[in-house]
Design a protein around this motif. Structure first.
Motif, PDB file in Angstrom:
ATOM      1  N   LYS A 130       0.831  -1.195   0.000  1.00 49.86           N
ATOM      2  CA  LYS A 130       0.000   0.000   0.000  1.00 49.86           C
ATOM      3  C   LYS A 130       0.874   1.256   0.000  1.00 49.86           C
ATOM      4  O   LYS A 130       1.929   1.281   0.637  1.00 49.86           O
ATOM      5  CB  LYS A 130      -0.909   0.015   1.224  1.00 49.86           C
ATOM      6  N   GLN A 131       0.449   2.271  -0.714  1.00 49.64           N
ATOM      7  CA  GLN A 131       1.149   3.544  -0.650  1.00 49.64           C
ATOM      8  C   GLN A 131       0.633   4.297   0.569  1.00 49.64           C
ATOM      9  O   GLN A 131      -0.448   4.890   0.557  1.00 49.64           O
ATOM     10  CB  GLN A 131       0.929   4.372  -1.916  1.00 49.64           C
ATOM     11  N   ALA A 132       1.420   4.250   1.620  1.00 46.84           N
ATOM     12  CA  ALA A 132       1.006   4.850   2.886  1.00 46.84           C
ATOM     13  C   ALA A 132       2.186   4.830   3.837  1.00 46.84           C
ATOM     14  O   ALA A 132       3.191   4.155   3.601  1.00 46.84           O
ATOM     15  CB  ALA A 132      -0.156   4.061   3.494  1.00 46.84           C
ATOM     16  N   PHE A 133       2.041   5.593   4.912  1.00 45.44           N
ATOM     17  CA  PHE A 133       2.982   5.448   6.017  1.00 45.44           C
ATOM     18  C   PHE A 133       2.571   4.223   6.815  1.00 45.44           C
ATOM     19  O   PHE A 133       1.382   3.911   6.936  1.00 45.44           O
ATOM     20  CB  PHE A 133       2.964   6.690   6.903  1.00 45.44           C
ATOM     21  N   VAL A 134       3.547   3.539   7.385  1.00 48.38           N
ATOM     22  CA  VAL A 134       3.227   2.321   8.127  1.00 48.38           C
ATOM     23  C   VAL A 134       2.358   2.634   9.341  1.00 48.38           C
ATOM     24  O   VAL A 134       1.561   1.798   9.787  1.00 48.38           O
ATOM     25  CB  VAL A 134       4.524   1.583   8.530  1.00 48.38           C
ATOM     26  N   THR A 135       2.458   3.842   9.867  1.00 48.26           N
ATOM     27  CA  THR A 135       1.596   4.221  10.995  1.00 48.26           C
ATOM     28  C   THR A 135       0.131   4.331  10.583  1.00 48.26           C
ATOM     29  O   THR A 135      -0.771   4.154  11.408  1.00 48.26           O
ATOM     30  CB  THR A 135       2.076   5.551  11.608  1.00 48.26           C
ATOM     31  N   GLU A 136      -0.114   4.606   9.299  1.00 51.19           N
ATOM     32  CA  GLU A 136      -1.502   4.600   8.811  1.00 51.19           C
ATOM     33  C   GLU A 136      -2.058   3.186   8.845  1.00 51.19           C
ATOM     34  O   GLU A 136      -3.244   2.975   9.144  1.00 51.19           O
ATOM     35  CB  GLU A 136      -1.565   5.157   7.391  1.00 51.19           C
ATOM     36  N   LEU A 137      -1.212   2.208   8.543  1.00 54.05           N
ATOM     37  CA  LEU A 137      -1.644   0.814   8.635  1.00 54.05           C
ATOM     38  C   LEU A 137      -2.001   0.459  10.074  1.00 54.05           C
ATOM     39  O   LEU A 137      -2.961  -0.281  10.323  1.00 54.05           O
ATOM     40  CB  LEU A 137      -0.535  -0.124   8.141  1.00 54.05           C
ATOM     41  N   LEU A 138      -1.243   0.992  11.016  1.00 53.27           N
ATOM     42  CA  LEU A 138      -1.530   0.730  12.432  1.00 53.27           C
ATOM     43  C   LEU A 138      -2.878   1.329  12.825  1.00 53.27           C
ATOM     44  O   LEU A 138      -3.684   0.667  13.496  1.00 53.27           O
ATOM     45  CB  LEU A 138      -0.416   1.323  13.303  1.00 53.27           C
ATOM     46  N   GLU A 139      -3.144   2.545  12.397  1.00 50.01           N
ATOM     47  CA  GLU A 139      -4.430   3.180  12.711  1.00 50.01           C
ATOM     48  C   GLU A 139      -5.588   2.352  12.167  1.00 50.01           C
ATOM     49  O   GLU A 139      -6.596   2.140  12.857  1.00 50.01           O
ATOM     50  CB  GLU A 139      -4.472   4.591  12.126  1.00 50.01           C
ATOM     51  N   GLN A 140      -5.461   1.885  10.927  1.00 51.15           N
ATOM     52  CA  GLN A 140      -6.517   1.087  10.310  1.00 51.15           C
ATOM     53  C   GLN A 140      -6.684  -0.252  11.020  1.00 51.15           C
ATOM     54  O   GLN A 140      -7.803  -0.733  11.222  1.00 51.15           O
ATOM     55  CB  GLN A 140      -6.194   0.871   8.836  1.00 51.15           C
ATOM     56  N   HIS A 141      -5.580  -0.858  11.395  1.00 53.70           N
ATOM     57  CA  HIS A 141      -5.636  -2.164  12.050  1.00 53.70           C
ATOM     58  C   HIS A 141      -6.340  -2.076  13.403  1.00 53.70           C
ATOM     59  O   HIS A 141      -7.165  -2.933  13.745  1.00 53.70           O
ATOM     60  CB  HIS A 141      -4.220  -2.715  12.239  1.00 53.70           C
ATOM     61  N   ILE A 142      -6.043  -1.038  14.167  1.00 58.26           N
ATOM     62  CA  ILE A 142      -6.623  -0.883  15.492  1.00 58.26           C
ATOM     63  C   ILE A 142      -8.134  -0.668  15.428  1.00 58.26           C
ATOM     64  O   ILE A 142      -8.875  -1.054  16.339  1.00 58.26           O
ATOM     65  CB  ILE A 142      -5.922   0.265  16.248  1.00 58.26           C
ATOM     66  N   LEU A 143      -8.605  -0.076  14.328  1.00 62.40           N
ATOM     67  CA  LEU A 143     -10.049   0.109  14.162  1.00 62.40           C
ATOM     68  C   LEU A 143     -10.775  -1.225  14.144  1.00 62.40           C
ATOM     69  O   LEU A 143     -11.920  -1.337  14.587  1.00 62.40           O
ATOM     70  CB  LEU A 143     -10.338   0.880  12.870  1.00 62.40           C
ATOM     71  N   GLY A 144     -10.105  -2.266  13.616  1.00 60.15           N
ATOM     72  CA  GLY A 144     -10.729  -3.579  13.542  1.00 60.15           C
ATOM     73  C   GLY A 144     -10.665  -4.339  14.849  1.00 60.15           C
ATOM     74  O   GLY A 144     -11.654  -4.908  15.300  1.00 60.15           O
ATOM     75  N   GLN A 145      -9.489  -4.343  15.444  1.00 65.98           N
ATOM     76  CA  GLN A 145      -9.326  -5.065  16.707  1.00 65.98           C
ATOM     77  C   GLN A 145      -8.099  -4.537  17.439  1.00 65.98           C
ATOM     78  O   GLN A 145      -6.999  -4.478  16.878  1.00 65.98           O
ATOM     79  CB  GLN A 145      -9.162  -6.577  16.461  1.00 65.98           C
ATOM     80  N   LYS A 146      -8.283  -4.173  18.685  1.00 65.25           N
ATOM     81  CA  LYS A 146      -7.165  -3.669  19.471  1.00 65.25           C
ATOM     82  C   LYS A 146      -6.262  -4.808  19.920  1.00 65.25           C
ATOM     83  O   LYS A 146      -6.735  -5.789  20.496  1.00 65.25           O
ATOM     84  CB  LYS A 146      -7.680  -2.921  20.703  1.00 65.25           C
ATOM     85  N   PRO A 147      -4.971  -4.691  19.672  1.00 68.63           N
ATOM     86  CA  PRO A 147      -4.040  -5.694  20.190  1.00 68.63           C
ATOM     87  C   PRO A 147      -3.772  -5.450  21.671  1.00 68.63           C
ATOM     88  O   PRO A 147      -4.143  -4.408  22.228  1.00 68.63           O
ATOM     89  CB  PRO A 147      -2.782  -5.452  19.350  1.00 68.63           C
ATOM     90  N   ASP A 148      -3.120  -6.392  22.307  1.00 68.41           N
ATOM     91  CA  ASP A 148      -2.781  -6.243  23.722  1.00 68.41           C
ATOM     92  C   ASP A 148      -1.527  -5.391  23.905  1.00 68.41           C
ATOM     93  O   ASP A 148      -1.323  -4.811  24.974  1.00 68.41           O
ATOM     94  CB  ASP A 148      -2.555  -7.628  24.355  1.00 68.41           C
ATOM     95  N   ALA A 156       3.601   6.026  16.104  1.00 62.99           N
ATOM     96  CA  ALA A 156       3.049   4.721  16.494  1.00 62.99           C
ATOM     97  C   ALA A 156       2.732   4.710  17.981  1.00 62.99           C
ATOM     98  O   ALA A 156       1.685   4.193  18.407  1.00 62.99           O
ATOM     99  CB  ALA A 156       4.036   3.606  16.144  1.00 62.99           C
ATOM    100  N   ALA A 157       3.626   5.275  18.779  1.00 63.09           N
ATOM    101  CA  ALA A 157       3.403   5.330  20.219  1.00 63.09           C
ATOM    102  C   ALA A 157       2.175   6.176  20.553  1.00 63.09           C
ATOM    103  O   ALA A 157       1.373   5.815  21.421  1.00 63.09           O
ATOM    104  CB  ALA A 157       4.631   5.893  20.917  1.00 63.09           C
ATOM    105  N   ALA A 158       2.014   7.297  19.850  1.00 64.68           N
ATOM    106  CA  ALA A 158       0.863   8.172  20.097  1.00 64.68           C
ATOM    107  C   ALA A 158      -0.446   7.470  19.761  1.00 64.68           C
ATOM    108  O   ALA A 158      -1.438   7.591  20.484  1.00 64.68           O
ATOM    109  CB  ALA A 158       0.999   9.458  19.277  1.00 64.68           C
ATOM    110  N   ILE A 159      -0.441   6.708  18.669  1.00 63.30           N
ATOM    111  CA  ILE A 159      -1.638   5.956  18.272  1.00 63.30           C
ATOM    112  C   ILE A 159      -1.981   4.910  19.333  1.00 63.30           C
ATOM    113  O   ILE A 159      -3.141   4.753  19.735  1.00 63.30           O
ATOM    114  CB  ILE A 159      -1.433   5.292  16.900  1.00 63.30           C
ATOM    115  N   ALA A 160      -0.955   4.182  19.785  1.00 66.33           N
ATOM    116  CA  ALA A 160      -1.177   3.156  20.800  1.00 66.33           C
ATOM    117  C   ALA A 160      -1.691   3.771  22.095  1.00 66.33           C
ATOM    118  O   ALA A 160      -2.670   3.285  22.682  1.00 66.33           O
ATOM    119  CB  ALA A 160       0.118   2.388  21.043  1.00 66.33           C
ATOM    120  N   GLU A 161      -1.041   4.837  22.531  1.00 64.24           N
ATOM    121  CA  GLU A 161      -1.429   5.462  23.802  1.00 64.24           C
ATOM    122  C   GLU A 161      -2.837   6.038  23.728  1.00 64.24           C
ATOM    123  O   GLU A 161      -3.607   5.951  24.688  1.00 64.24           O
ATOM    124  CB  GLU A 161      -0.409   6.538  24.159  1.00 64.24           C
ATOM    125  N   LYS A 162      -3.198   6.621  22.586  1.00 66.50           N
ATOM    126  CA  LYS A 162      -4.539   7.175  22.406  1.00 66.50           C
ATOM    127  C   LYS A 162      -5.603   6.092  22.557  1.00 66.50           C
ATOM    128  O   LYS A 162      -6.722   6.359  23.029  1.00 66.50           O
ATOM    129  CB  LYS A 162      -4.643   7.824  21.031  1.00 66.50           C
TER     130      LYS A 162
END
Length: 265
Positions: free
Chosen positions: A167-185, A199-205
């Protein structure tokens, strides 16, 4: 416990234009190294007097070998890329590893560029029921170790800056999309400082614990010098400096003062 070792090079493979994978025979490192730790390699030559810190990419305990993957950036790594056979002088294993715990049933690793490499050993060591790898590279030709990541994780997504692969994107965009589906531990990340900060800001949020692997320039690799100092939080209102080589390279993301650390990679 770290040791200075003279070990045999088992294999050297060129992965792309300037990235190499070296397999080193070492029963001690194979049995004692944990994911997130690194080795300090003597590259040889007057112009490469200081050792070079390189993350452990993976370990094969059955064959008593471990892999390091490095990018040629100067005289030291250039010399190392020419060592197809013979011996290599290393200090290992060094640093604080990632925290792997049975309570983490679903994990996500977020890697950028050469920061993807230590995440492979983490994935292979984790017993999580769901392991996701989100990897970012500049372009198609810089994508390496994809097959090994696909073998280690249940789900892999790749992003490239120019869209030539994945995908043409930043890898942090993939993290944002992934978390929308299911939050990891938990989220683990390694790569450029600005990427890890995001990435840390996305996780902490989203209330997800996050560990980051900082890879500042290092001098001694054992905490005797101040080259790899990183500003870290000490409680609510205080701060100090940690040695990335000794106190890290792995930290909890909430302990990092990102304004001081993100540009030092």
């Amino acid at each position: 416990m770290k040791k200075v070792l003279t070990e045999q090079i088992a294999d050297l493979e060129k992965l792309c234009d300037d990235v190499y994978k070296m397999t080193i025979k070492s029963e001690y490192v194979a049995q004692n190294a944990a994911p997130g730790q690194f080795v300090n390699v003597k590259c040889g030559g007057i112009e490469a007097f200081l050792r070079r810190p390189i993350s452990i990419c993976d370990v094969d305990r059955a064959n008593s070998t471990f892999d390091i993957v490095f990018q040629v950036k100067g005289n030291g790594t250039e010399r190392l890329s020419c060592k197809c056979t013979g011996e290599v002088d290393i200090m290992a294993p060094l640093g604080k590893p990632f925290e792997i715990d049975d309570r983490y049933k679903s994990i996500v690793v977020v890697g950028g560029g050469i920061g993807t490499f230590p995440l492979l050993y983490l994935l292979n060591s984790s017993k999580a029921e769901k392991k996701t790898a989100l990897l970012g590279f500049r372009t198609k030709t810089s994508v390496v170790l994809e097959n090994r990541f696909r073998a280690a994780a249940h789900h892999v997504e790749i992003a490239t800056d120019d869209g030539t692969y994945g995908k043409q994107a930043f890898v942090t965009e993939l993290l944002e999309q992934h978390i929308l589906g299911q939050k990891p531990d938990i989220v683990y990340t390694c790569g450029p400082g600005i990427m890890m900060r995001k990435a840390a800001a996305i996780a902490e949020k989203n209330g997800i614990p996050c560990q980051v692997s900082m890879e500042q320039r290092m001098g001694c690799g054992i905490g005797a010098c101040l080259v790899c100092a990183c500003k870290t939080k000490k409680g609510e209102d205080d701060w100090g400096f940690a040695h990335v080589c000794k106190d890290g390279p792995v930290f909890w993301s909430t302990d990092i003062c990102w304004d001081q650390c993100e540009d030092s990679r």
